[in-house]
Write an enzyme that holds these catalytic residues in place. Structure first.
Site, short mmCIF file in Angstrom:
data_model
loop_
_atom_site.label_atom_id
_atom_site.label_comp_id
_atom_site.label_asym_id
_atom_site.label_seq_id
_atom_site.Cartn_x
_atom_site.Cartn_y
_atom_site.Cartn_z
N LYS A 109 0.86 -1.19 0.00
CA LYS A 109 0.00 0.00 0.00
C LYS A 109 0.88 1.23 0.00
O LYS A 109 2.04 1.16 0.46
CB LYS A 109 -0.88 0.02 1.26
N ASP A 149 -6.66 4.37 -4.70
CA ASP A 149 -7.33 4.23 -3.41
C ASP A 149 -7.99 5.59 -3.14
O ASP A 149 -8.24 6.34 -4.09
CB ASP A 149 -6.32 3.83 -2.32
P1 NAD Z 1 -15.77 6.71 -3.06
O1 NAD Z 1 -15.03 7.95 -2.71
O2 NAD Z 1 -16.21 6.48 -4.47
O3 NAD Z 1 -17.09 6.61 -2.18
C1 NAD Z 1 -17.12 6.81 -0.82
C2 NAD Z 1 -18.53 7.22 -0.43
O4 NAD Z 1 -18.56 7.33 0.97
C3 NAD Z 1 -18.95 8.55 -1.01
O5 NAD Z 1 -20.31 8.49 -1.39
C4 NAD Z 1 -18.80 9.50 0.16
O6 NAD Z 1 -19.69 10.60 0.11
C5 NAD Z 1 -19.15 8.58 1.30
N1 NAD Z 1 -18.61 9.05 2.55
C6 NAD Z 1 -17.47 9.72 2.80
N2 NAD Z 1 -17.40 10.05 4.09
C7 NAD Z 1 -18.50 9.54 4.65
C8 NAD Z 1 -19.03 9.57 5.93
N3 NAD Z 1 -18.35 10.21 6.88
N4 NAD Z 1 -20.19 8.92 6.15
C9 NAD Z 1 -20.86 8.29 5.15
N5 NAD Z 1 -20.44 8.27 3.92
C10 NAD Z 1 -19.29 8.89 3.68
O7 NAD Z 1 -14.88 5.53 -2.52
P2 NAD Z 1 -14.97 3.98 -2.85
O8 NAD Z 1 -13.93 3.67 -3.85
O9 NAD Z 1 -16.37 3.58 -3.10
O10 NAD Z 1 -14.46 3.39 -1.47
C11 NAD Z 1 -15.34 3.20 -0.37
C12 NAD Z 1 -14.77 2.14 0.55
O11 NAD Z 1 -14.60 0.94 -0.21
C13 NAD Z 1 -13.38 2.46 1.12
O12 NAD Z 1 -13.29 1.89 2.41
C14 NAD Z 1 -12.45 1.75 0.19
O13 NAD Z 1 -11.20 1.44 0.80
C15 NAD Z 1 -13.27 0.51 -0.09
N6 NAD Z 1 -12.84 -0.21 -1.29
C16 NAD Z 1 -12.99 0.36 -2.53
C17 NAD Z 1 -12.55 -0.34 -3.64
C18 NAD Z 1 -12.71 0.20 -5.03
O14 NAD Z 1 -12.31 -0.50 -5.97
N7 NAD Z 1 -13.30 1.36 -5.21
C19 NAD Z 1 -11.95 -1.61 -3.48
C20 NAD Z 1 -11.83 -2.15 -2.21
C21 NAD Z 1 -12.29 -1.43 -1.13
#
Ligand code: NAD
Length: 420
Positions: A109, A149
Site C-alpha cells: 500500500k 485508493d
Molecule cells: P468513493 O469515494 O467512491 O465513495 C465513498 C462514499 O462514501 C462517497 O459516497 C462518500 O460521500 C461517502 N462518505 C465519505 N465520508 C462519509 C461519511 N463520513 N459517512 C458516510 N459516507 C461517507 O470511494 P470507494 O472507492 O467507493 O471506497 C469506499 C470504501 O470501499 C473504502 O473503504 C475503500 O477502501 C473501499 N474499497 C474500494 C474499492 C474500489 O475498488 N473502489 C476496493 C476495495 C475497497
C-alpha cells in the site's frame, strides 16, 4: 462520522487480527513475527512546485508487507491523515485479501500526506510524478503494482504509468492497475468492487436465511463501491434498496429507492440528501435500520462496541475496508449476523486489477462479459472456501477468511524457506 473508532490505530488492529488467527493455527513465534512485520517500507520526503511558485515538501510512503505469494499489490491513498501505521495496516490487509481470493500476489500500500481537495490538477500531477519517481526503484510489474485508493483515480494511475515508462524508456502498462482503458485498463474494473460484493451477498443469502429477491438493503457510502453494489442488487437480484448515504447524510424509504434515480440526483445536487420521497437519516442511524442486508461502503471504524448491538441486519457485507472493529465482531457473531468481511466482500476490485495486470502482460484484452464471468467464478469460489472453514472450525466468517488467507501465506513462507 467521527466516533470512538477514530482513535484506534489501524496497525494495532491488524496485528491483533493476526494474533487471533495465529493462535487458532498454532503458528510458532517466528512465523507469527514475520506476519506482524512489513517486509519493506519506504518513506520519501519530496518537494513539489506549487502553482504560486513556492515549493512544498510532501511525505509519502510505500509499504510492501509480504511478498511470499508474489509481487505486492495495493492502492495509493492521498489524504491529510495518512500515517505510516495506516499504510502498514492497509498493506497487511491487502496481503490477506489477495490470499483469500487466491491471487498470486502479496500485499502492499502507499500513501501521501496531502489535501487533494485543495490542490489544483497541475499540482496533483507534479506531486504524483515526483512521488512515482521516488518510489520508482521499488515498484514494477514483477515487484509491486500500485492501484487507486482514496482520492486517487485512473488519471493518477496514468501519470504513474507514464512517469515509470519515461524512466524505463518504453511503455510499461503492467506497473499499475486501475488505468484508463485506453492505456491498458481492464473492462469492468470500475464496477468490480461493487459487483464482487453483490456476488458474495447472493452466495451468502441462503446460509443467512434470506432471499435477496425482495430483501431490504441499506448502503452507507453511495460512492464507487456502494452505488454499484446497490444498483446490481436492485437490477440483477431484485433487492429493495431502502436507505443510502454519503458524507453529507443519508436517506430512507422503506418502500424502496431506485438507485439509478438517486445517483442522478446525487450527480446533480452533490448529495443523496433531500432525495424526493425520502426521510433524512444520519450516518449512524443507517447502520441501525431493520434491514436484511447492510453494506458499509464508506470508511473504517463504523461498527464499534458502541453500536454493534443495535445492528439489525441479517447480513453485513463490508464493501469498505475495516468498517467493523474487532470488539464489535464478537457482538455481531453472538447476534448470529452473517458478516461478509472486507477482505472477501470487497476483493472484486483487486481481482479485476489482477485481470488487468494479466491482460497487460499478455498484451491481449478480454471483453467485459469474460471479465465479469471470471470475477464471478473467483468470488463464488472464495465465498465457498471461507464458508467451509467457518463451518468446519465453528468460527465467524472474518476469522475463517483470515485462517484461510494466513494459512496460504504461511504455506508459501514455509515452502520457500527462510533465506539464506
Ligand atoms: P468513493 O469515494 O467512491 O465513495 C465513498 C462514499 O462514501 C462517497 O459516497 C462518500 O460521500 C461517502 N462518505 C465519505 N465520508 C462519509 C461519511 N463520513 N459517512 C458516510 N459516507 C461517507 O470511494 P470507494 O472507492 O467507493 O471506497 C469506499 C470504501 O470501499 C473504502 O473503504 C475503500 O477502501 C473501499 N474499497 C474500494 C474499492 C474500489 O475498488 N473502489 C476496493 C476495495 C475497497
Amino acid at each position: 462520522m467521527a466516533n470512538e473508532g477514530s482513535a484506534i490505530n489501524p496497525f494495532e488492529t491488524a496485528k491483533r487480527q493476526v494474533d487471533i488467527v495465529a493462535d487458532l493455527l498454532h503458528l510458532d513465534t517466528g512465523v507469527r513475527e514475520i506476519l506482524k512485520h512489513p517486509k519493506r517500507e519506504l518513506t520519501v520526503n519530496f518537494p513539489v512546485r506549487m502553482d504560486n511558485g513556492s515549493y512544498h515538501v510532501f511525505t509519502g510512503y510505500r509499504v510492501q508487507y509480504n511478498m511470499a505469494r508474489g509481487p505486492t499489490k495495493g492502492g495509493i491513498r492521498y489524504h491529510p491523515q495518512v500515517t505510516l501505521d495506516e499504510v502498514r495496516a492497509l498493506a497487511a490487509w491487502m496481503t490477506w485479501k489477495c490470499a483469500v481470493v487466491n491471487l498470486p500476489y502479496g500485499g502492499g500500500k502507499g500513501g501521501v500526506i496531502c489535501d487533494p481537495k485543495h490542490m489544483s490538477k497541475d499540482e496533483l500531477q507534479r506531486l504524483t510524478r515526483r512521488y512515482a519517481s521516488e518510489i520508482g526503484p521499488i515498484i514494477g510489474p514483477e515487484m509491486d503494482i500500485p492501484a487507486p485508493d482514496v482520492y486517487t483515480d485512473s488519471q493518477t494511475m496514468a501519470w504513474i504509468m507514464d512517469t515509470y515508462s519515461m524512466q524505463k524508456g518504453y511503455s510499461v502498462p503492467g506497473v499499475v492497475t486501475g488505468k484508463p482503458i485506453s492505456l491498458g485498463g481492464s473492462e469492468g474494473r470500475g464496477e468490480a468492487t461493487g459487483r464482487g460484493c453483490a456476488y458474495v451477498i447472493r452466495e451468502a443469502a441462503p446460509h443467512a436465511g434470506i432471499r435477496v429477491k425482495g430483501a431490504s438493503v441499506a448502503v452507507q457510502g453511495f460512492g464507487n463501491a456502494g452505488s454499484v453494489a446497490a444498483k446490481l442488487l436492485h437490477d440483477e437480484q431484485g433487492a429493495k434498496i431502502v436507505a443510502v448515504s454519503d458524507s453529507k447524510g443519508g436517506i430512507h424509504n422503506p418502500e424502496g429507492l431506485n438507485p439509478h434515480t438517486v445517483e442522478e440526483f446525487k450527480l446533480k445536487t452533490g448529495s443523496v440528501v433531500n432525495f424526493p420521497g425520502s426521510r433524512s437519516i444520519t450516518n449512524e442511524e443507517i447502520l441501525e435500520l431493520p434491514v436484511d442486508v447492510l453494506i458499509p461502503a464508506a470508511l473504517e471504524n463504523q461498527i464499534t462496541k458502541r453500536n454493534a448491538d443495535k445492528v439489525q441486519a441479517k447480513i453485513v457485507a463490508e464493501a469498505a475496508n475495516g468498517p467493523t472493529v474487532p470488539e464489535a465482531d464478537v457482538t455481531l457473531f453472538e447476534k448470529k449476523i452473517t458478516v461478509l468481511p472486507d477482505i472477501l466482500a470487497n476483493a472484486g476490485g483487486v481481482t479485476v486489477s489482477y485481470f488487468e495486470w494479466a491482460q497487460d502482460i499478455q498484451g491481449f484484452f478480454w471483453p467485459l462479459a469474460e471479465v465479469n464471468q471470471k470475477l464471478e467464478a473467483v468470488m463464488v469460489r472464495s465465498y465457498n472456501d471461507v464458508h467451509k472453514v467457518a463451518e468446519q472450525q465453528h468460527v465467524h466468517n472474518r476469522t475463517a477468511a483470515y485462517v484461510l488467507a494466513i494459512q496460504r501465506v504461511v504455506d508459501a513462507i514455509n515452502i520457500r524457506g527462510i533465506y539464506p
